[in-house]
Write a protein that holds these residues in place. Sequence first.
Motif, PDB file in Angstrom:
ATOM      1  N   TYR A  14       0.840  -1.196   0.000  1.00 43.56           N
ATOM      2  CA  TYR A  14       0.000   0.000   0.000  1.00 43.56           C
ATOM      3  C   TYR A  14       0.876   1.249   0.000  1.00 43.56           C
ATOM      4  N   VAL A  15       0.557   2.196  -0.933  1.00 42.33           N
ATOM      5  CA  VAL A  15       1.322   3.427  -1.079  1.00 42.33           C
ATOM      6  C   VAL A  15       0.365   4.607  -1.022  1.00 42.33           C
ATOM      7  N   TRP A  16       0.716   5.620  -0.219  1.00 43.44           N
ATOM      8  CA  TRP A  16      -0.091   6.820  -0.080  1.00 43.44           C
ATOM      9  C   TRP A  16       0.420   7.917  -1.024  1.00 43.44           C
ATOM     10  N   PRO A  17      -0.402   8.909  -1.332  1.00 43.02           N
ATOM     11  CA  PRO A  17       0.039  10.015  -2.206  1.00 43.02           C
ATOM     12  C   PRO A  17       1.257  10.707  -1.622  1.00 43.02           C
ATOM     13  N   SER A  18       2.163  11.093  -2.476  1.00 44.31           N
ATOM     14  CA  SER A  18       3.395  11.731  -2.024  1.00 44.31           C
ATOM     15  C   SER A  18       3.162  13.214  -1.759  1.00 44.31           C
ATOM     16  N   GLY A  19       4.051  13.746  -0.934  1.00 44.84           N
ATOM     17  CA  GLY A  19       4.005  15.186  -0.677  1.00 44.84           C
ATOM     18  C   GLY A  19       2.805  15.650   0.119  1.00 44.84           C
ATOM     19  N   GLY A  20       2.119  14.747   0.794  1.00 53.02           N
ATOM     20  CA  GLY A  20       0.962  15.151   1.579  1.00 53.02           C
ATOM     21  C   GLY A  20      -0.182  15.686   0.762  1.00 53.02           C
ATOM     22  N   THR A  21      -0.324  15.205  -0.479  1.00 54.19           N
ATOM     23  CA  THR A  21      -1.368  15.721  -1.371  1.00 54.19           C
ATOM     24  C   THR A  21      -2.693  14.986  -1.242  1.00 54.19           C
ATOM     25  N   GLY A  22      -2.725  13.919  -0.425  1.00 55.86           N
ATOM     26  CA  GLY A  22      -3.959  13.164  -0.278  1.00 55.86           C
ATOM     27  C   GLY A  22      -5.020  13.916   0.512  1.00 55.86           C
ATOM     28  N   GLN A  23      -6.251  13.474   0.383  1.00 54.31           N
ATOM     29  CA  GLN A  23      -7.364  14.124   1.059  1.00 54.31           C
ATOM     30  C   GLN A  23      -8.062  13.128   1.974  1.00 54.31           C
TER      31      GLN A  23
ATOM     32  N   ASP B 138       4.150  11.159  10.729  1.00 56.66           N
ATOM     33  CA  ASP B 138       3.190  10.776   9.695  1.00 56.66           C
ATOM     34  C   ASP B 138       3.886  10.704   8.349  1.00 56.66           C
ATOM     35  N   ALA B 139       4.841   9.787   8.256  1.00 60.16           N
ATOM     36  CA  ALA B 139       5.574   9.639   6.999  1.00 60.16           C
ATOM     37  C   ALA B 139       4.671   9.184   5.862  1.00 60.16           C
ATOM     38  N   LEU B 140       3.612   8.412   6.179  1.00 58.10           N
ATOM     39  CA  LEU B 140       2.715   7.918   5.133  1.00 58.10           C
ATOM     40  C   LEU B 140       1.851   9.023   4.549  1.00 58.10           C
ATOM     41  N   GLY B 141       1.565  10.054   5.339  1.00 59.61           N
ATOM     42  CA  GLY B 141       0.643  11.090   4.885  1.00 59.61           C
ATOM     43  C   GLY B 141      -0.803  10.730   5.157  1.00 59.61           C
ATOM     44  N   LEU B 142      -1.073  10.094   6.306  1.00 68.27           N
ATOM     45  CA  LEU B 142      -2.439   9.727   6.665  1.00 68.27           C
ATOM     46  C   LEU B 142      -3.291  10.939   7.008  1.00 68.27           C
TER      47      LEU B 142
ATOM     48  N   VAL C 237      10.996   2.537   1.344  1.00 67.71           N
ATOM     49  CA  VAL C 237      11.229   3.399   0.177  1.00 67.71           C
ATOM     50  C   VAL C 237      10.170   3.078  -0.869  1.00 67.71           C
ATOM     51  N   PRO C 238       9.386   4.106  -1.293  1.00 74.82           N
ATOM     52  CA  PRO C 238       9.359   5.484  -0.786  1.00 74.82           C
ATOM     53  C   PRO C 238       8.811   5.547   0.622  1.00 74.82           C
ATOM     54  N   SER C 239       8.928   6.712   1.227  1.00 74.56           N
ATOM     55  CA  SER C 239       8.516   6.860   2.619  1.00 74.56           C
ATOM     56  C   SER C 239       7.016   6.712   2.802  1.00 74.56           C
ATOM     57  N   THR C 240       6.258   6.856   1.722  1.00 74.86           N
ATOM     58  CA  THR C 240       4.794   6.750   1.815  1.00 74.86           C
ATOM     59  C   THR C 240       4.302   5.323   1.593  1.00 74.86           C
ATOM     60  N   ARG C 241       5.217   4.369   1.564  1.00 77.12           N
ATOM     61  CA  ARG C 241       4.819   2.961   1.452  1.00 77.12           C
ATOM     62  C   ARG C 241       4.791   2.323   2.833  1.00 77.12           C
ATOM     63  N   LEU C 242       3.739   1.569   3.125  1.00 72.30           N
ATOM     64  CA  LEU C 242       3.621   0.881   4.400  1.00 72.30           C
ATOM     65  C   LEU C 242       4.643  -0.246   4.469  1.00 72.30           C
ATOM     66  N   GLY C 243       5.405  -0.313   5.563  1.00 76.93           N
ATOM     67  CA  GLY C 243       6.406  -1.351   5.721  1.00 76.93           C
ATOM     68  C   GLY C 243       5.780  -2.736   5.841  1.00 76.93           C
ATOM     69  N   ASP C 244       6.638  -3.756   5.747  1.00 77.22           N
ATOM     70  CA  ASP C 244       6.123  -5.134   5.741  1.00 77.22           C
ATOM     71  C   ASP C 244       6.179  -5.819   7.102  1.00 77.22           C
TER      72      ASP C 244
END
Length: 421
Positions: free
Chosen positions: A141-150, A280-284, A324-331
Amino acid sequence: PTLRNFEPRIGLSWDPLGTAKGTISAGFGIFDVLPLPYLVQFNEVNSAPFARQGNATTLPTGSFPDTAFSSISASPSTFRQAYFEPNPPRSYVMQWNLNLQREVAKWWGITAAYVGARGIHQPFRVEDADIVLPTATPDGYVWPSGGTGQRLNMNAGRITAGFWRSDSYFHALETKVQAKIGRAEIEASYTWGKTIDTSSASLVGDEYTNSISSPLFFSPRLNRGLADFNVAHNLAVNYNLEFPRRWWTTFATRVLCGWRLGGVLEASTGVPFTPVIGGDALGLKSTDPTVDVPDVLHIPGCGSLVNSGNPNNYIKKQCFAFPVPSTRLGDLGRNTLVGPGLLNFDFSLIKNTYIKKLSDAFKFQFRAEFFNVLNHSNFAPPLGNKILFDPTGHRIANAGLMTTPPNQARHTQPREKGRGW
């Protein structure tokens, strides 16, 4: 609705030898877990419009504390809300067991049992469900980069949520030995068990100190792991020994008889926990971003992820990497690491003296209790230092340090009392 639930229960008991000295018994049952009011009430009364709670992460300089609340309350979209699954499915538990009991001799017997349980549609609590959702990729699972998610609901702040999406499994071997030889009694119990679930909470997300308070609700299987209360091995032994009076003469009896020795030994493995990434590295964009975990490195020396017996560096930090990238959830899975175990031995020494000249029923007792005779330090998991990386990927120096004080050191408690009736 719980009006037409099917709850069969069946049990049997069999004496295969017909001697009343050994039995085989088994049972199975289905039990409903009703959605009681407390599951809803606590979060409901703490939400708008009953309570005005809000949060802000970008307060103007100098606004705290004088104008902080006015900055939040100016926009109702920051108020805390509560969500509950409107049509929860039936929540129930299936339980079964197989027991073997045997009286080996008149003075001792054994019991062995297999016990299992399966929970369906159990409560699944999240302290903040108003988050940015990710995209499923082959790498995870990967979140939007740069905190652009809503966030899901921009018209609300924190949203505590209650679902009925959790499930659980429990399997255990339970054994017990009981013996009585003359005036000596001993009982030993040992359990080897395992509980796996997707959430161990019912009222709030972090009912246990090692819980993840806001697990990712969009995919409960991401949270499958050892239950927060799981203890794999547990041994308990207690004994009681009273010295017989016939060992001494009448004169010596008053001094030497009436002594009783007792003790309790406890030994168990530890409870599990989950190292995380801070911030909040994922940008939640959550008020409770405590779900981000690192990657596990499969390199030599990382078969075990903890340094047993090392309170200064309990977590093997070299076995984890920043995603890597930082917005990817680790395993790293939930509750993959297990904290240190427990070892405790308590001992008691009792002397009863009967004074016949005063009353046949008057007894004077001396009692000395020794707690933690082995003076063994029992540490809690390093929950206060479970953050391995900051949001930028830098390692935290004190990660894995156990700061929770050990259990109480060895001490003695003497007591004297008289009693008559």
